[in-house]
Scaffold this motif. Structure first.
Motif, PDB file in Angstrom:
ATOM      1  N   ASN A  20       0.847  -1.190   0.000  1.00  0.00           N
ATOM      2  CA  ASN A  20       0.000   0.000   0.000  1.00  0.00           C
ATOM      3  C   ASN A  20       0.889   1.248   0.000  1.00  0.00           C
ATOM      4  O   ASN A  20       2.104   1.160   0.154  1.00  0.00           O
ATOM      5  CB  ASN A  20      -1.016  -0.017   1.161  1.00  0.00           C
ATOM      6  N   VAL A  21       0.279   2.401  -0.169  1.00  0.00           N
ATOM      7  CA  VAL A  21       1.039   3.643  -0.325  1.00  0.00           C
ATOM      8  C   VAL A  21       1.816   3.988   0.956  1.00  0.00           C
ATOM      9  O   VAL A  21       2.975   4.411   0.886  1.00  0.00           O
ATOM     10  CB  VAL A  21       0.103   4.802  -0.752  1.00  0.00           C
ATOM     11  N   VAL A  22       1.207   3.774   2.105  1.00  0.00           N
ATOM     12  CA  VAL A  22       1.892   4.071   3.369  1.00  0.00           C
ATOM     13  C   VAL A  22       3.125   3.189   3.524  1.00  0.00           C
ATOM     14  O   VAL A  22       4.219   3.671   3.874  1.00  0.00           O
ATOM     15  CB  VAL A  22       0.936   3.898   4.569  1.00  0.00           C
ATOM     16  N   HIS A  81       6.243  16.968   1.433  1.00  0.00           N
ATOM     17  CA  HIS A  81       5.191  17.610   0.643  1.00  0.00           C
ATOM     18  C   HIS A  81       4.813  16.765  -0.572  1.00  0.00           C
ATOM     19  O   HIS A  81       3.627  16.513  -0.827  1.00  0.00           O
ATOM     20  CB  HIS A  81       5.624  19.014   0.209  1.00  0.00           C
ATOM     21  N   GLU A  82       5.814  16.320  -1.309  1.00  0.00           N
ATOM     22  CA  GLU A  82       5.535  15.524  -2.506  1.00  0.00           C
ATOM     23  C   GLU A  82       4.934  14.159  -2.159  1.00  0.00           C
ATOM     24  O   GLU A  82       4.039  13.680  -2.852  1.00  0.00           O
ATOM     25  CB  GLU A  82       6.803  15.334  -3.335  1.00  0.00           C
ATOM     26  N   ALA A  83       5.415  13.550  -1.090  1.00  0.00           N
ATOM     27  CA  ALA A  83       4.854  12.258  -0.668  1.00  0.00           C
ATOM     28  C   ALA A  83       3.413  12.431  -0.207  1.00  0.00           C
ATOM     29  O   ALA A  83       2.545  11.607  -0.520  1.00  0.00           O
ATOM     30  CB  ALA A  83       5.710  11.649   0.436  1.00  0.00           C
ATOM     31  N   SER A  84       3.149  13.513   0.495  1.00  0.00           N
ATOM     32  CA  SER A  84       1.775  13.790   0.942  1.00  0.00           C
ATOM     33  C   SER A  84       0.849  14.000  -0.243  1.00  0.00           C
ATOM     34  O   SER A  84      -0.307  13.565  -0.230  1.00  0.00           O
ATOM     35  CB  SER A  84       1.746  15.031   1.833  1.00  0.00           C
ATOM     36  N   ARG A 140      -3.536  12.093  -3.712  1.00  0.00           N
ATOM     37  CA  ARG A 140      -3.993  11.619  -5.024  1.00  0.00           C
ATOM     38  C   ARG A 140      -4.615  10.237  -4.910  1.00  0.00           C
ATOM     39  O   ARG A 140      -5.632   9.954  -5.536  1.00  0.00           O
ATOM     40  CB  ARG A 140      -2.822  11.570  -6.013  1.00  0.00           C
ATOM     41  N   HIS A 141      -3.992   9.401  -4.109  1.00  0.00           N
ATOM     42  CA  HIS A 141      -4.479   8.035  -3.951  1.00  0.00           C
ATOM     43  C   HIS A 141      -5.776   8.000  -3.149  1.00  0.00           C
ATOM     44  O   HIS A 141      -6.776   7.415  -3.591  1.00  0.00           O
ATOM     45  CB  HIS A 141      -3.401   7.175  -3.283  1.00  0.00           C
ATOM     46  N   LEU A 142      -5.791   8.623  -1.977  1.00  0.00           N
ATOM     47  CA  LEU A 142      -6.944   8.524  -1.082  1.00  0.00           C
ATOM     48  C   LEU A 142      -8.133   9.371  -1.523  1.00  0.00           C
ATOM     49  O   LEU A 142      -9.274   8.930  -1.444  1.00  0.00           O
ATOM     50  CB  LEU A 142      -6.541   8.906   0.342  1.00  0.00           C
ATOM     51  N   VAL A 143      -7.877  10.578  -1.957  1.00  0.00           N
ATOM     52  CA  VAL A 143      -8.961  11.509  -2.275  1.00  0.00           C
ATOM     53  C   VAL A 143      -9.389  11.418  -3.737  1.00  0.00           C
ATOM     54  O   VAL A 143     -10.579  11.434  -4.052  1.00  0.00           O
ATOM     55  CB  VAL A 143      -8.558  12.960  -1.907  1.00  0.00           C
ATOM     56  N   HIS A 144      -8.420  11.324  -4.628  1.00  0.00           N
ATOM     57  CA  HIS A 144      -8.727  11.374  -6.054  1.00  0.00           C
ATOM     58  C   HIS A 144      -8.832   9.990  -6.697  1.00  0.00           C
ATOM     59  O   HIS A 144      -9.073   9.898  -7.904  1.00  0.00           O
ATOM     60  CB  HIS A 144      -7.697  12.234  -6.783  1.00  0.00           C
ATOM     61  N   GLY A 145      -8.621   8.951  -5.928  1.00  0.00           N
ATOM     62  CA  GLY A 145      -8.820   7.595  -6.432  1.00  0.00           C
ATOM     63  C   GLY A 145      -7.743   7.062  -7.359  1.00  0.00           C
ATOM     64  O   GLY A 145      -7.968   6.086  -8.074  1.00  0.00           O
ATOM     65  N   VAL A 146      -6.571   7.671  -7.349  1.00  0.00           N
ATOM     66  CA  VAL A 146      -5.465   7.155  -8.158  1.00  0.00           C
ATOM     67  C   VAL A 146      -5.058   5.795  -7.596  1.00  0.00           C
ATOM     68  O   VAL A 146      -4.954   5.621  -6.378  1.00  0.00           O
ATOM     69  CB  VAL A 146      -4.279   8.146  -8.150  1.00  0.00           C
ATOM     70  N   ALA A 198       0.454   5.585  -7.718  1.00  0.00           N
ATOM     71  CA  ALA A 198       0.993   6.495  -6.697  1.00  0.00           C
ATOM     72  C   ALA A 198       2.367   6.030  -6.229  1.00  0.00           C
ATOM     73  O   ALA A 198       3.277   6.844  -6.038  1.00  0.00           O
ATOM     74  CB  ALA A 198       0.024   6.598  -5.520  1.00  0.00           C
ATOM     75  N   ILE A 199       2.532   4.723  -6.053  1.00  0.00           N
ATOM     76  CA  ILE A 199       3.827   4.178  -5.610  1.00  0.00           C
ATOM     77  C   ILE A 199       4.889   4.378  -6.689  1.00  0.00           C
ATOM     78  O   ILE A 199       6.037   4.732  -6.384  1.00  0.00           O
ATOM     79  CB  ILE A 199       3.682   2.700  -5.205  1.00  0.00           C
ATOM     80  N   ASP A 200       4.508   4.173  -7.958  1.00  0.00           N
ATOM     81  CA  ASP A 200       5.462   4.432  -9.048  1.00  0.00           C
ATOM     82  C   ASP A 200       5.948   5.876  -8.998  1.00  0.00           C
ATOM     83  O   ASP A 200       7.139   6.152  -9.155  1.00  0.00           O
ATOM     84  CB  ASP A 200       4.813   4.157 -10.408  1.00  0.00           C
ATOM     85  N   GLU A 201       5.024   6.803  -8.781  1.00  0.00           N
ATOM     86  CA  GLU A 201       5.393   8.215  -8.707  1.00  0.00           C
ATOM     87  C   GLU A 201       6.259   8.492  -7.470  1.00  0.00           C
ATOM     88  O   GLU A 201       7.215   9.264  -7.528  1.00  0.00           O
ATOM     89  CB  GLU A 201       4.152   9.112  -8.715  1.00  0.00           C
ATOM     90  N   LEU A 202       5.938   7.849  -6.357  1.00  0.00           N
ATOM     91  CA  LEU A 202       6.763   8.006  -5.149  1.00  0.00           C
ATOM     92  C   LEU A 202       8.189   7.553  -5.411  1.00  0.00           C
ATOM     93  O   LEU A 202       9.146   8.211  -4.973  1.00  0.00           O
ATOM     94  CB  LEU A 202       6.163   7.214  -3.982  1.00  0.00           C
ATOM     95  N   GLU A 203       8.349   6.456  -6.120  1.00  0.00           N
ATOM     96  CA  GLU A 203       9.696   5.971  -6.424  1.00  0.00           C
ATOM     97  C   GLU A 203      10.445   6.971  -7.292  1.00  0.00           C
ATOM     98  O   GLU A 203      11.637   7.207  -7.084  1.00  0.00           O
ATOM     99  CB  GLU A 203       9.627   4.590  -7.064  1.00  0.00           C
ATOM    100  N   ARG A 204       9.752   7.601  -8.235  1.00  0.00           N
ATOM    101  CA  ARG A 204      10.389   8.631  -9.061  1.00  0.00           C
ATOM    102  C   ARG A 204      10.762   9.850  -8.211  1.00  0.00           C
ATOM    103  O   ARG A 204      11.834  10.434  -8.386  1.00  0.00           O
ATOM    104  CB  ARG A 204       9.464   9.033 -10.213  1.00  0.00           C
TER     105      ARG A 204
END
Length: 122
Positions: A55-57, A77-80, A85-91, A96-102
């Motif tokens: 999961n994202v956390v 800030h970017e991780a938040s 995006r995941h929790l509110v916008h349904g991504v 979301a994890i791919d973007e976190l890795e970037r």
């Protein structure tokens, strides 16, 4: 004359009490050296594989462990934003994890550039 031979000569020229004081001080310095080395984060990212189901956390926690040299405040800030995006916008979590890795990889590159810049300063 090598430093170790010089140190032995100096040590032998001291009284027993001063020899003990020198030994105590040397042990103190060795302890500080070990503590400083242990406290310093690794220079390169750790190899912590991405689990198939995450999961994202958990991804944020894994990436923080993977990149311990990074300042958490700079990434927060970017991780938040990805969490939102995941929790509110349904991504999807995977996206979301791919973007976190970037994000973490990009922050690591900035970290390296800052280190290199510091090394080049007179």
């Amino acid at each position: 004359m090598r430093e170790s031979k010089r140190l032995v000569q100096i040590f032998r020229s001291l009284s027993a009490a001063r020899q003990q004081a020198l030994l105590d001080y040397a042990e103190f310095l060795a302890g500080k050296e070990n503590a400083e080395t242990a406290a310093a984060p690794p220079a390169e990212p750790l190899s912590i594989p991405r689990p198939a189901e995450e999961n994202v956390v958990k991804a944020i926690q894994r990436l923080m462990q993977t990149y311990p040299m990074l300042e958490r405040n700079e990434i927060f800030h970017e991780a938040s934003a990805q969490m939102t995006r995941h929790l509110v916008h349904g991504v999807a979590a995977v996206e979301a994890i791919d973007e976190l890795e970037r994000i973490f990889a990009r922050q690591y590159q900035r970290h390296l550039e800052a280190l290199n810049k510091d090394l080049l300063l007179p």
